[in-house]
Design a protein around this motif. Sequence first.
Motif, PDB file in Angstrom:
ATOM      1  N   TYR A   2     -11.284  10.561  59.374  1.00 25.49           N
ATOM      2  CA  TYR A   2     -10.846  11.310  58.202  1.00 25.49           C
ATOM      3  C   TYR A   2     -11.341  12.748  58.346  1.00 25.49           C
ATOM      4  CZ  TYR A   2     -10.775   6.439  56.892  1.00 25.49           C
ATOM      5  OH  TYR A   2     -10.565   5.091  56.895  1.00 25.49           O
ATOM      6  N   SER A   3     -10.521  13.702  57.958  1.00 27.75           N
ATOM      7  CA  SER A   3     -10.902  15.110  58.087  1.00 27.75           C
ATOM      8  C   SER A   3     -11.392  15.663  56.765  1.00 27.75           C
ATOM      9  CB  SER A   3      -9.704  15.942  58.543  1.00 27.75           C
ATOM     10  OG  SER A   3      -9.500  15.758  59.909  1.00 27.75           O
ATOM     11  N   MET A   4     -12.453  16.444  56.837  1.00 32.82           N
ATOM     12  CA  MET A   4     -13.000  17.105  55.661  1.00 32.82           C
ATOM     13  C   MET A   4     -13.062  18.607  55.940  1.00 32.82           C
ATOM     14  SD  MET A   4     -14.699  14.550  53.592  1.00 32.82           S
ATOM     15  CE  MET A   4     -14.463  12.778  53.805  1.00 32.82           C
ATOM     16  N   GLN A   5     -12.964  19.373  54.857  1.00 36.92           N
ATOM     17  CA  GLN A   5     -13.014  20.825  54.992  1.00 36.92           C
ATOM     18  C   GLN A   5     -14.061  21.379  54.034  1.00 36.92           C
ATOM     19  OE1 GLN A   5      -9.412  22.656  53.305  1.00 36.92           O
ATOM     20  NE2 GLN A   5      -9.058  20.721  52.221  1.00 36.92           N
ATOM     21  N   ALA A   6     -14.645  22.508  54.371  1.00 29.63           N
ATOM     22  CA  ALA A   6     -15.607  23.140  53.466  1.00 29.63           C
ATOM     23  C   ALA A   6     -14.879  23.681  52.243  1.00 29.63           C
ATOM     24  CB  ALA A   6     -16.338  24.272  54.181  1.00 29.63           C
ATOM     25  N   ILE A   7     -15.450  23.438  51.045  1.00 26.07           N
ATOM     26  CA  ILE A   7     -14.924  24.096  49.837  1.00 26.07           C
ATOM     27  C   ILE A   7     -15.767  25.323  49.505  1.00 26.07           C
ATOM     28  CG2 ILE A   7     -13.970  21.967  48.859  1.00 26.07           C
ATOM     29  CD1 ILE A   7     -16.468  22.178  46.837  1.00 26.07           C
ATOM     30  N   GLY A   8     -16.840  25.543  50.258  1.00 23.81           N
ATOM     31  CA  GLY A   8     -17.711  26.691  50.040  1.00 23.81           C
ATOM     32  C   GLY A   8     -18.947  26.548  50.898  1.00 23.81           C
ATOM     33  N   ASP A 116     -29.384  27.841  54.799  1.00 18.70           N
ATOM     34  CA  ASP A 116     -28.419  28.883  54.471  1.00 18.70           C
ATOM     35  C   ASP A 116     -27.150  28.698  55.309  1.00 18.70           C
ATOM     36  OD1 ASP A 116     -27.857  31.361  53.046  1.00 18.70           O
ATOM     37  OD2 ASP A 116     -27.871  32.298  55.023  1.00 18.70           O
ATOM     38  N   GLY A 117     -26.016  28.791  54.660  1.00 25.08           N
ATOM     39  CA  GLY A 117     -24.743  28.660  55.373  1.00 25.08           C
ATOM     40  C   GLY A 117     -24.205  27.240  55.455  1.00 25.08           C
ATOM     41  N   THR A 118     -24.903  26.299  54.853  1.00 22.86           N
ATOM     42  CA  THR A 118     -24.458  24.898  54.904  1.00 22.86           C
ATOM     43  C   THR A 118     -23.091  24.728  54.225  1.00 22.86           C
ATOM     44  OG1 THR A 118     -26.690  23.990  54.982  1.00 22.86           O
ATOM     45  CG2 THR A 118     -25.007  22.587  53.986  1.00 22.86           C
ATOM     46  N   PRO A 119     -22.144  24.063  54.897  1.00 29.19           N
ATOM     47  CA  PRO A 119     -20.831  23.828  54.281  1.00 29.19           C
ATOM     48  C   PRO A 119     -20.929  22.834  53.124  1.00 29.19           C
ATOM     49  CG  PRO A 119     -20.770  23.469  56.675  1.00 29.19           C
ATOM     50  CD  PRO A 119     -22.208  23.559  56.281  1.00 29.19           C
ATOM     51  N   ILE A 120     -20.299  23.169  52.018  1.00 28.95           N
ATOM     52  CA  ILE A 120     -20.220  22.280  50.852  1.00 28.95           C
ATOM     53  C   ILE A 120     -18.909  21.505  50.925  1.00 28.95           C
ATOM     54  CG2 ILE A 120     -20.136  22.182  48.316  1.00 28.95           C
ATOM     55  CD1 ILE A 120     -21.583  24.926  48.345  1.00 28.95           C
ATOM     56  N   LEU A 121     -18.998  20.190  50.721  1.00 28.31           N
ATOM     57  CA  LEU A 121     -17.798  19.345  50.771  1.00 28.31           C
ATOM     58  C   LEU A 121     -17.257  19.010  49.385  1.00 28.31           C
ATOM     59  CD1 LEU A 121     -18.868  16.769  53.521  1.00 28.31           C
ATOM     60  CD2 LEU A 121     -17.385  18.777  53.793  1.00 28.31           C
ATOM     61  N   ASP A 122     -18.164  18.838  48.430  1.00 26.23           N
ATOM     62  CA  ASP A 122     -17.713  18.412  47.107  1.00 26.23           C
ATOM     63  C   ASP A 122     -18.829  18.686  46.107  1.00 26.23           C
ATOM     64  OD1 ASP A 122     -15.983  17.322  45.206  1.00 26.23           O
ATOM     65  OD2 ASP A 122     -16.200  15.254  45.880  1.00 26.23           O
ATOM     66  N   ILE A 123     -18.443  18.755  44.849  1.00 26.74           N
ATOM     67  CA  ILE A 123     -19.379  18.871  43.726  1.00 26.74           C
ATOM     68  C   ILE A 123     -18.879  17.909  42.660  1.00 26.74           C
ATOM     69  CG2 ILE A 123     -20.200  20.385  41.875  1.00 26.74           C
ATOM     70  CD1 ILE A 123     -19.876  22.745  43.795  1.00 26.74           C
ATOM     71  N   LYS A 124     -19.811  17.149  42.091  1.00 28.81           N
ATOM     72  CA  LYS A 124     -19.457  16.256  40.975  1.00 28.81           C
ATOM     73  C   LYS A 124     -20.520  16.420  39.905  1.00 28.81           C
ATOM     74  CE  LYS A 124     -17.976  12.475  44.041  1.00 28.81           C
ATOM     75  NZ  LYS A 124     -16.533  12.558  44.203  1.00 28.81           N
ATOM     76  N   PRO A 125     -20.151  16.170  38.637  1.00 30.76           N
ATOM     77  CA  PRO A 125     -21.179  16.204  37.594  1.00 30.76           C
ATOM     78  C   PRO A 125     -22.135  15.030  37.761  1.00 30.76           C
ATOM     79  CG  PRO A 125     -19.063  15.486  36.682  1.00 30.76           C
ATOM     80  CD  PRO A 125     -18.803  15.871  38.113  1.00 30.76           C
ATOM     81  N   TYR A 126     -23.393  15.293  37.474  1.00 31.72           N
ATOM     82  CA  TYR A 126     -24.409  14.241  37.497  1.00 31.72           C
ATOM     83  C   TYR A 126     -24.458  13.664  36.095  1.00 31.72           C
ATOM     84  CZ  TYR A 126     -28.930  11.995  38.245  1.00 31.72           C
ATOM     85  OH  TYR A 126     -29.942  11.087  38.366  1.00 31.72           O
ATOM     86  N   LEU A 127     -24.082  12.419  35.950  1.00 28.89           N
ATOM     87  CA  LEU A 127     -23.832  11.875  34.613  1.00 28.89           C
ATOM     88  C   LEU A 127     -24.873  10.898  34.121  1.00 28.89           C
ATOM     89  CD1 LEU A 127     -19.995  11.316  34.717  1.00 28.89           C
ATOM     90  CD2 LEU A 127     -21.274  13.171  33.655  1.00 28.89           C
TER      91      LEU A 127
END
Lengths: 149, 149
Positions: A2-8, A116-127
């Motif tokens: 599966y391919s993933m891309q940086a969102i930031g 520093d510079g680490t690719p971010i894959l996803d963000i979710k709320p901590y619930l």
Amino acid sequence: MYSMQAIGYVRSPYRETKDIPKGLGAKHEAEGVLEILSEFAAGLADIEGFSHLYVFWLFDRSQGYELTASPPSDNRTHGVFATRSPRRPNAIGLTVVELLRCDGPLLQVRGIDMLDGTPILDIKPYLSSIPAEKLRRGWLAEAEARGKS
Amino acid sequence: MYSMQAIGYVRSPYRETKDIPKGLGAKHEAEGVLEILSEFAAGLADIEGFSHLYVFWLFDRSQGYELTASPPSDNRTHGVFATRSPRRPNAIGLTVVELLRCDGPLLQVRGIDMLDGTPILDIKPYLSSIPAEKLRRGWLAEAEARGKS
């Protein structure tokens, strides 16, 4: 596969792995910025209402993996899935950060433990969280107890 | 772009998305099995000492993504990163499960909310939690409050 891309990318005070506090009792109080790429920034709407976020990121400077790991918090080896070792089959990191401020695509956060510079894959709320009295922490609790004796 | 591979698959009572409890107050008490592929099973050593695990998995039956989402718990749209929508730029799911029993590469767990056959990307021990009094839950708390009135 599966391919993933940086969102930031993470802006962090840590330039090298050795700068990051590790092991028993390590505190992650460092502040940093999650810089979300402009094409994904609309996905941040309403995120400012959450005090804490899950950040999914990539151990992009880790090479390969091993099925056992010797974490800094213990002098014994454990299966990689019982640790947070960066050398995992899928090099996904997870950090819970406190959201301090949103400035468009820039999220100012506390609790950074990425380079520093680490690719971010996803963000979710901590619930939610497991009540402390229901939580067992396996080898880590044992290693902490040994460290205190 | 980064490549990820399945380390195993979820065995779940849920065959279709509509079977999975969703929305406010949804309880995830379903039991299931994390079947880890034999070539990764050595990575499970010592995992039985943990009461709860993070399971990272892939929304493999979700197509594409949108930057806003309408979660079942609210009638308003929010940025996708402020929700757990499956239609995300990187379709990573995260579930905290309770570990009931280990039988070699088969982990019997409670708290499944994935479809049967879902690819597992990673497992990590669940180690800590944010104290409830420090947690703000953004739009979800507001939607809950509206639902009660």
